[in-house]
Design a protein around this motif. Structure first.
Motif, PDB file in Angstrom:
ATOM      1  N   GLY A 166       0.776  -1.306  -0.011  1.00  0.00           N
ATOM      2  CA  GLY A 166       0.062  -0.009  -0.148  1.00  0.00           C
ATOM      3  C   GLY A 166       0.784   1.189   0.022  1.00  0.00           C
ATOM      4  N   ARG A 167       2.141   1.073  -0.290  1.00  0.00           N
ATOM      5  CA  ARG A 167       3.132   2.100  -0.372  1.00  0.00           C
ATOM      6  C   ARG A 167       3.685   2.475  -1.597  1.00  0.00           C
ATOM      7  N   HIS A 168       4.378   3.582  -1.748  1.00  0.00           N
ATOM      8  CA  HIS A 168       5.111   3.852  -3.058  1.00  0.00           C
ATOM      9  C   HIS A 168       6.157   2.687  -2.840  1.00  0.00           C
ATOM     10  N   PRO A 169       6.639   2.126  -4.198  1.00  0.00           N
ATOM     11  CA  PRO A 169       7.505   1.057  -3.904  1.00  0.00           C
ATOM     12  C   PRO A 169       8.862   1.417  -3.589  1.00  0.00           C
ATOM     13  N   GLY A 170       9.238   2.623  -3.893  1.00  0.00           N
ATOM     14  CA  GLY A 170      10.715   3.267  -3.250  1.00  0.00           C
ATOM     15  C   GLY A 170      10.703   3.673  -1.951  1.00  0.00           C
ATOM     16  N   ARG A 171       9.797   3.213  -1.099  1.00  0.00           N
ATOM     17  CA  ARG A 171       9.870   3.352   0.395  1.00  0.00           C
ATOM     18  C   ARG A 171      10.723   2.335   0.947  1.00  0.00           C
ATOM     19  N   ILE A 172      10.878   1.202   0.229  1.00  0.00           N
ATOM     20  CA  ILE A 172      11.798  -0.052   0.722  1.00  0.00           C
ATOM     21  C   ILE A 172      12.662  -0.243  -0.473  1.00  0.00           C
ATOM     22  N   PRO A 173      13.958  -0.650  -0.240  1.00  0.00           N
ATOM     23  CA  PRO A 173      14.847  -0.660  -1.004  1.00  0.00           C
ATOM     24  C   PRO A 173      14.531  -1.884  -2.110  1.00  0.00           C
ATOM     25  N   GLY A 174      13.869  -2.827  -1.986  1.00  0.00           N
ATOM     26  CA  GLY A 174      13.399  -3.961  -3.044  1.00  0.00           C
ATOM     27  C   GLY A 174      12.479  -3.222  -3.948  1.00  0.00           C
ATOM     28  N   GLY A 175      11.826  -2.064  -3.614  1.00  0.00           N
ATOM     29  CA  GLY A 175      11.197  -1.588  -4.574  1.00  0.00           C
ATOM     30  C   GLY A 175      11.832  -0.589  -5.701  1.00  0.00           C
ATOM     31  N   LEU A 176      13.078  -0.382  -5.460  1.00  0.00           N
ATOM     32  CA  LEU A 176      13.720   0.546  -6.182  1.00  0.00           C
ATOM     33  C   LEU A 176      14.384  -0.630  -7.354  1.00  0.00           C
ATOM     34  N   GLN A 177      14.269  -2.086  -7.010  1.00  0.00           N
ATOM     35  CA  GLN A 177      14.885  -2.831  -8.293  1.00  0.00           C
ATOM     36  C   GLN A 177      13.794  -2.813  -9.433  1.00  0.00           C
ATOM     37  N   GLU A 178      14.479  -2.875 -10.590  1.00  0.00           N
ATOM     38  CA  GLU A 178      13.609  -3.219 -11.812  1.00  0.00           C
ATOM     39  C   GLU A 178      14.055  -4.104 -12.479  1.00  0.00           C
ATOM     40  N   PRO A 179      13.687  -5.534 -12.203  1.00  0.00           N
ATOM     41  CA  PRO A 179      13.097  -5.771 -10.812  1.00  0.00           C
ATOM     42  C   PRO A 179      14.156  -6.617 -10.128  1.00  0.00           C
ATOM     43  N   ILE A 180      13.583  -7.094  -8.992  1.00  0.00           N
ATOM     44  CA  ILE A 180      14.648  -7.991  -8.047  1.00  0.00           C
ATOM     45  C   ILE A 180      15.116  -9.122  -8.786  1.00  0.00           C
ATOM     46  N   GLY A 181      16.289  -9.389  -9.124  1.00  0.00           N
ATOM     47  CA  GLY A 181      16.988 -10.380  -9.833  1.00  0.00           C
ATOM     48  C   GLY A 181      17.736 -11.326  -9.216  1.00  0.00           C
ATOM     49  N   ARG A 182      18.265 -11.278  -7.877  1.00  0.00           N
ATOM     50  CA  ARG A 182      18.912 -12.174  -7.245  1.00  0.00           C
ATOM     51  C   ARG A 182      18.644 -12.297  -5.443  1.00  0.00           C
ATOM     52  N   ALA A 183      18.866 -13.372  -4.883  1.00  0.00           N
ATOM     53  CA  ALA A 183      18.629 -13.286  -3.610  1.00  0.00           C
ATOM     54  C   ALA A 183      19.680 -12.505  -2.815  1.00  0.00           C
ATOM     55  N   ASN A 184      19.243 -11.565  -1.930  1.00  0.00           N
ATOM     56  CA  ASN A 184      20.006 -11.067  -0.978  1.00  0.00           C
ATOM     57  C   ASN A 184      19.172 -10.389   0.272  1.00  0.00           C
ATOM     58  N   ASP A 185      19.706  -9.979   1.143  1.00  0.00           N
ATOM     59  CA  ASP A 185      19.004  -9.626   2.423  1.00  0.00           C
ATOM     60  C   ASP A 185      18.299  -8.149   2.642  1.00  0.00           C
ATOM     61  N   ARG A 186      18.548  -7.458   1.335  1.00  0.00           N
ATOM     62  CA  ARG A 186      18.078  -6.135   1.113  1.00  0.00           C
ATOM     63  C   ARG A 186      16.799  -6.013   0.452  1.00  0.00           C
ATOM     64  N   ASP A 187      16.770  -6.645  -0.674  1.00  0.00           N
ATOM     65  CA  ASP A 187      15.730  -6.591  -1.680  1.00  0.00           C
ATOM     66  C   ASP A 187      14.460  -7.709  -1.565  1.00  0.00           C
ATOM     67  N   GLY A 188      13.632  -6.837  -1.145  1.00  0.00           N
ATOM     68  CA  GLY A 188      12.107  -7.507  -0.829  1.00  0.00           C
ATOM     69  C   GLY A 188      11.473  -7.054   0.168  1.00  0.00           C
ATOM     70  N   ILE A 189      10.243  -7.565   0.372  1.00  0.00           N
ATOM     71  CA  ILE A 189       9.402  -6.927   1.401  1.00  0.00           C
ATOM     72  C   ILE A 189       9.728  -7.301   2.893  1.00  0.00           C
TER      73      ILE A 189
END
Length: 260
Positions: free
Chosen positions: A28-51
């Motif tokens: 319910g937020r603009h995607p850029g409010r969390i780091p994962g939402g700045l990826q276009e798109p999320i391409g690999r597993a890490n501890d930063r990119d995701g909900i």
């Protein structure tokens, strides 16, 4: 579904690709409010990119209001072991964590196998759209037997890469899933046909008329849309690119009679 449910006619996409749009829908937020939402798109597993599991989502809020919550199909909101639907409020999940996968081999663009029941890898060589339809129908029929409302997200991957039709098993075998450059015209009609089966399953139980899935209608811009868009673009052109952004807060979610 829309005729018997609630039509949301003023919906706008928060992005042009997979991860930002899903993160916006689920949080319910603009995607850029969390780091994962700045990826276009999320391409690999890490501890930063995701909900983040601690972040409220559509599923977690409805679950707190007494709903059962289910997802079938594409997630693309962050990879295991840090992120996933079961960590963000969904009771059950069957599908893929990446953006797209080969419809037969179930290998994703990154070369990793990507078909899961919850967080457990499962094997099923059948055409992926057929599998999702079967699982979706089972979820809907189980929901009809429940004595509480439920949320169900059905996320088909068709017509996403690699654009394979139901008769393309030999192509998948030859290429080992690397069929990104090939488009098959049968993929979209197959999805439409199977989506009709899912809708038919929804119509069958009477209880679903009271608590069934709700579907968003596509937005149709009004006559003043183009003029307003040009005005917004001109305003953006003169705005400074530095400085703090306006503070926002998560959109509130209120439990209703049913959700998609």
């Amino acid at each position: 579904m829309a005729a018997s449910g609630v039509r949301f006619t003023q919906g706008y996409s928060a992005g042009a690709v997979c991860s930002p749009t899903r993160i916006a829908l689920y949080t319910g937020r603009h995607p850029g409010r969390i780091p994962g939402g700045l990826q276009e798109p999320i391409g690999r597993a890490n501890d930063r990119d995701g909900i983040p599991p601690s972040h409220p989502t559509l599923a977690s809020l409805l679950k707190g209001a007494g709903y059962s919550t289910h997802m079938v199909g594409k997630w693309h909101g962050g990879f295991l072991p840090t992120f996933g639907p079961l960590k963000s409020g969904w009771d059950t999940f069957y599908g893929n964590y990446s953006g797209g996968l080969d419809y037969f081999s179930k290998y994703a663009h990154n070369g990793l196998y990507d078909l899961y029941d919850g967080e457990t890898r499962v094997e099923d060589p059948r055409y992926y759209t057929d599998i999702l339809t079967e699982k979706a129908t089972a979820v809907i029929r189980a929901g009809a037997r429940e004595h509480r409302p439920w949320l169900f997200n059905l996320n088909f991957t068709a017509p996403h890469w690699p654009w394979e039709g139901p008769g393309d098993k030999a192509v998948s075998d030859e290429s080992h899933g690397a069929t990104a450059g090939r488009r098959h015209p049968g993929a979209v009609p197959q999805r439409r046909r199977l989506a009709g089966q899912v809708q038919g399953a929804r119509r069958a139980p009477r209880s679903l008329d009271r608590q069934g899935a709700r579907r968003a209608a596509p937005h149709r811009p009004g006559p003043g849309h183009d003029r307003a868009l040009r005005q917004r673009q001109r305003r953006r052109a003169v705005q400074p690119t530095t400085g703090p952004s306006p503070a926002t807060r998560p959109a509130s979610t209120r439990a209703g009679s049913g959700c998609r």
